[in-house]
Design an enzyme around this catalytic site. Sequence first.
Site, PDB file in Angstrom:
ATOM      1  N   HIS A  73       0.814  -1.209   0.000  1.00  0.00           N
ATOM      2  CA  HIS A  73       0.000   0.000   0.000  1.00  0.00           C
ATOM      3  C   HIS A  73       0.854   1.269   0.000  1.00  0.00           C
ATOM      4  O   HIS A  73       2.018   1.257   0.413  1.00  0.00           O
ATOM      5  CB  HIS A  73      -0.941  -0.002   1.197  1.00  0.00           C
ATOM      6  CG  HIS A  73      -2.021  -1.033   1.080  1.00  0.00           C
ATOM      7  ND1 HIS A  73      -3.029  -1.149   2.004  1.00  0.00           N
ATOM      8  CD2 HIS A  73      -2.263  -1.994   0.154  1.00  0.00           C
ATOM      9  CE1 HIS A  73      -3.844  -2.132   1.642  1.00  0.00           C
ATOM     10  NE2 HIS A  73      -3.386  -2.660   0.528  1.00  0.00           N
ATOM     11  N   GLU A  75       0.813   4.009   1.798  1.00  0.00           N
ATOM     12  CA  GLU A  75       1.325   4.481   3.088  1.00  0.00           C
ATOM     13  C   GLU A  75       2.549   3.669   3.507  1.00  0.00           C
ATOM     14  O   GLU A  75       3.551   4.221   3.968  1.00  0.00           O
ATOM     15  CB  GLU A  75       0.246   4.369   4.174  1.00  0.00           C
ATOM     16  CG  GLU A  75      -1.041   5.097   3.839  1.00  0.00           C
ATOM     17  CD  GLU A  75      -2.077   4.207   3.152  1.00  0.00           C
ATOM     18  OE1 GLU A  75      -3.273   4.450   3.379  1.00  0.00           O
ATOM     19  OE2 GLU A  75      -1.706   3.283   2.402  1.00  0.00           O
ATOM     20  N   CYS A 101      -5.797   1.339   5.658  1.00  0.00           N
ATOM     21  CA  CYS A 101      -6.317   0.066   6.151  1.00  0.00           C
ATOM     22  C   CYS A 101      -5.714  -0.171   7.539  1.00  0.00           C
ATOM     23  O   CYS A 101      -4.814   0.555   7.975  1.00  0.00           O
ATOM     24  CB  CYS A 101      -5.947  -1.074   5.193  1.00  0.00           C
ATOM     25  SG  CYS A 101      -4.195  -1.468   5.169  1.00  0.00           S
ATOM     26  N   CYS A 104      -1.830  -0.698   7.529  1.00  0.00           N
ATOM     27  CA  CYS A 104      -1.098   0.550   7.291  1.00  0.00           C
ATOM     28  C   CYS A 104      -1.229   1.494   8.478  1.00  0.00           C
ATOM     29  O   CYS A 104      -0.275   2.188   8.837  1.00  0.00           O
ATOM     30  CB  CYS A 104      -1.569   1.222   6.003  1.00  0.00           C
ATOM     31  SG  CYS A 104      -0.983   0.380   4.524  1.00  0.00           S
TER      32      CYS A 104
END
Length: 148
Positions: A73, A75, A101, A104
């Site tokens: 992801h 991040e 999420c 993250c």
Amino acid sequence: MDARKRVGWDEYFMGIARQAATRSTCDRKFVGAVIVRDRNILSTGYNGSIRGMPHCDEVDHELENGHCVATIHAEANAILQAAKNGVNISNSEIYTTASPCWNCFKLIANAGIKKIHYAEFYRDEKSFRVARQIGIELIHQPIQEEKG
């Protein structure tokens, strides 16, 4: 440029996160992230495959429970990029085009990031509850449409 038309810092950094998202290689969700401290960009990231592995938009998605697990992801990639380059991101802020999420969020919290600006809500309410408990500020920062 007329100073009254100049964008604010939050809009500026969210615009850069949106631009980072254009590099995403998983076409299920284009997400970008920018880590900032004292109005200086420390790191950026976007969702994409492990370095050296084929991209989802080239070979298809690896789905588990409706999520593509082949990608890292945005991040996480921004945090990893900072670590790879020896950049301290404690007491910083992150701007991301989608709320993090749970996985993250945990990385963001343990990296010492104190504020999360997100453009759109994405799936996970747990982050909001825990953020309140540990003092991380979550700020809804919608992306401003460009004025023509």
